[in-house]
Design an enzyme around this catalytic site. Structure first.
Site, PDB file in Angstrom:
ATOM      1  N   GLU A 189      58.802  52.710 116.537  1.00  0.00           N
ATOM      2  CA  GLU A 189      58.726  52.525 115.092  1.00  0.00           C
ATOM      3  C   GLU A 189      57.312  52.829 114.588  1.00  0.00           C
ATOM      4  OE1 GLU A 189      61.665  49.468 113.128  1.00  0.00           O
ATOM      5  OE2 GLU A 189      59.671  48.595 113.085  1.00  0.00           O
ATOM      6  N   LYS A 241      70.358  52.492 106.207  1.00  0.00           N
ATOM      7  CA  LYS A 241      70.683  51.279 105.442  1.00  0.00           C
ATOM      8  C   LYS A 241      71.240  51.653 104.069  1.00  0.00           C
ATOM      9  CE  LYS A 241      67.055  48.395 107.467  1.00  0.00           C
ATOM     10  NZ  LYS A 241      65.801  47.693 107.206  1.00  0.00           N
TER      11      LYS A 241
HETATM   12  O1  LIG Z   1      62.155  40.658 109.804  1.00  0.00           O
HETATM   13  P1  LIG Z   1      63.078  41.528 109.024  1.00  0.00           P
HETATM   14  O2  LIG Z   1      62.560  41.792 107.640  1.00  0.00           O
HETATM   15  O3  LIG Z   1      64.473  40.958 109.006  1.00  0.00           O
HETATM   16  O4  LIG Z   1      63.153  42.941 109.714  1.00  0.00           O
HETATM   17  C1  LIG Z   1      63.664  43.101 110.988  1.00  0.00           C
HETATM   18  C2  LIG Z   1      63.356  44.488 111.514  1.00  0.00           C
HETATM   19  O5  LIG Z   1      63.966  45.440 110.669  1.00  0.00           O
HETATM   20  C3  LIG Z   1      63.067  46.497 110.400  1.00  0.00           C
HETATM   21  O6  LIG Z   1      62.553  46.303 109.132  1.00  0.00           O
HETATM   22  C4  LIG Z   1      63.766  47.824 110.473  1.00  0.00           C
HETATM   23  O7  LIG Z   1      64.810  47.853 109.587  1.00  0.00           O
HETATM   24  C5  LIG Z   1      61.980  46.339 111.447  1.00  0.00           C
HETATM   25  O8  LIG Z   1      60.796  46.946 111.098  1.00  0.00           O
HETATM   26  C6  LIG Z   1      61.899  44.854 111.541  1.00  0.00           C
HETATM   27  O9  LIG Z   1      61.247  44.413 112.699  1.00  0.00           O
END
Ligand SMILES: O=P(O)(O)OC[C@H]1O[C@](O)(CO)[C@@H](O)[C@@H]1O
Length: 450
Positions: free
Chosen positions: A288, A423
């Protein structure tokens, strides 16, 4: 003091001795950007000083909450995905806390993880495992709006409320989220859950040493004081921009040197099954952070010797774009002696009386030589043992290395714009309010795909 040793001696065939000194100037510039927070993604560089700049009042509350949960819950479910899941899972496995929790005489709850997929089967199994047992929930989401943990939280919260009633249920829900915004924050405030904060300057994949990882690790029985000590020792050990003095920077520089020669895939490997999730955690950290602008090393992982019997053939003789980084435990927690038998029906007489760790070590040595001969560069991060102090250092080693590595490759290692695309499509297909235009668009295109 560091209990980690980075060894890149097998690279002589692939990297000329002048290459590290020649990249020093770039490394120094990247170090300067990172330390002075002048580079891309500068608002998310809080992890660099997190070992010494953290909220001590919250740290004590984490320990208190963990003690309460260990006393009043037979099961503890940590709900989260990505950076809000992988670090805690990796640490619990690394510290050998997972299987221990299933032993009858083990104190403290069984720690389960949910919200890390959209599988109804998986969640139903969690519900069944909890059964009639006492339980608590830690819902972890920096944004507070991620679909997977939100769904799991709804389902598990219902079970909690059905069992305990709304008031007692609220005392068994711990929310780790942003200090000010997001749906989870709104709900936690409204319902009076105990709250822990994901600091603004800490990105999800760099957050294991914040409340995100610390509460689940402490509930599982990990010593988070020692973990933070190790994290601080890592900060101390990996702060010198001079490549000859900084092993994390050597690792960052060498993987970039290799990438520029066409070694575009890195495999993080281990010889201990309890390090499998170290690979999973590292894949998010590296992937990432670095996979953007059509650039970056593709991070993969393998568990040896298990995967030598599946991926081993490809690594030895397939396309030559791979390099390997081994995390080797020099002093594993246990050892097992190979027993003596009167006859030699299984052909193992030559190993009688030897220990499994000795055999594992010879497998590692044999692999390093074979893969090097086969054209695969191999580096090794030796760690002394699987304890909290070493893990804290190792987390810092990788986090600081990936930050430097991203800057060396000219990208922002602290954002993740690419994760939004799927998403958007999923929300459009699900008919989420606010996505009406995208819903119309995607419905017209759906036929081209399915
Ligand atoms: O802690 P959150 O906001 O639920 O995100 C969970 C994971 O999803 C992401 O945003 C990716 O969609 C990652 O960067 C992150 O670690």
């Amino acid at each position: 003091m560091t209990t980690i040793k980075f060894d890149y001696s097998p690279l002589t065939k692939f990297v000329h001795e002048n290459e590290l000194p020649e990249i020093q100037k770039m490394v120094t510039a990247c170090d300067d950007e990172l330390r002075h927070k002048t580079g891309a993604g500068k608002d998310f560089i809080g992890y660099v000083d997190l070992p010494v700049e953290y909220d001590h009042e919250e740290f004590d509350r984490i320990k208190k909450a963990a003690a309460k949960i260990r006393q009043d819950s037979e099961v503890f479910v940590a709900i989260g995905i990505g950076g809000s899941y992988l670090g805690a899972r990796m640490a619990c496995d690394f510290l050998n806390l997972n299987y221990g929790n299933w032993q009858k005489d083990h104190e403290g709850p069984i720690v389960l993880f949910a919200g890390n997929s959209i599988s109804g089967t998986y969640l139903q199994e969690i519900l069944d495992l909890i059964g009639d047992k006492s339980f608590s929930i830690n819902v972890i989401s920096k944004s507070g709006t991620t679909t997977e943990p939100s769904i799991a939280f709804r389902v598990l919260k219902k079970k909690l409320v059905d069992k305990y009633g709304k008031e007692e249920a609220a005392k068994r829900i711990y929310a780790t989220t942003d200090k000010a915004k997001g749906a989870l924050k709104t709900e936690a405030d409204a319902e009076g859950y105990e709250e822990f904060v994901v600091p603004d300057a800490i990105g999800g994949r760099y957050s294991v040493m914040s409340a995100v990882g610390l509460l689940p690790i402490a509930v599982a029985g990990g010593d988070i004081d020692k973990l933070m000590e190790g994290f601080a020792a890592g900060r101390e050990a990996y702060s010198n921009p001079d490549l000859s003095q900084n092993e994390a920077y050597q690792y960052a520089a060498l993987r970039n040197i290799l990438m520029r020669k066409g070694y575009n895939v890195e495999i993080l490997e281990n010889y201990e099954p309890s390090l499998q999730y170290l690979g999973e955690w590292w894949k998010q950290l590296a992937g990432e952070s670095e996979g953007k602008d059509q650039k970056g090393i593709y991070p993969s992982s393998a568990n040896f010797s298990t995967d030598l019997h599946s991926l081993g053939q490809y690594i030895q003789e397939g396309q030559r774009f791979l390099f390997e980084t081994v995390v080797m435990v020099d002093h594993p927690k246990y050892d097992v002696e190979i027993p003596v038998e009167e006859e030699d029906l299984d052909g193992l007489k030559y190993l009688e009386g030897k220990n499994m760790n000795y055999v594992n070590e010879q497998a590692y040595r044999g692999v390093v030589i074979a893969h090097t001969d086969g054209g695969v560069p191999v580096m090794t991060i030796h760690i002394d043992q699987q304890d909290e102090f070493t893990l804290g250092q190792l987390v810092y080693f990788f986090e600081i290395a990936i930050g430097i590595s991203g800057y060396l490759n000219g990208i922002n290692p602290f954002n993740q714009p690419g994760v939004e695309d799927y998403k958007r499509n999923m929300f459009a297909l699900l008919g989420k309010p606010g996505f009406e235009e995208q819903t119309n668009e995607i419905k017209q295109r759906e036929g081209d795909f399915f």
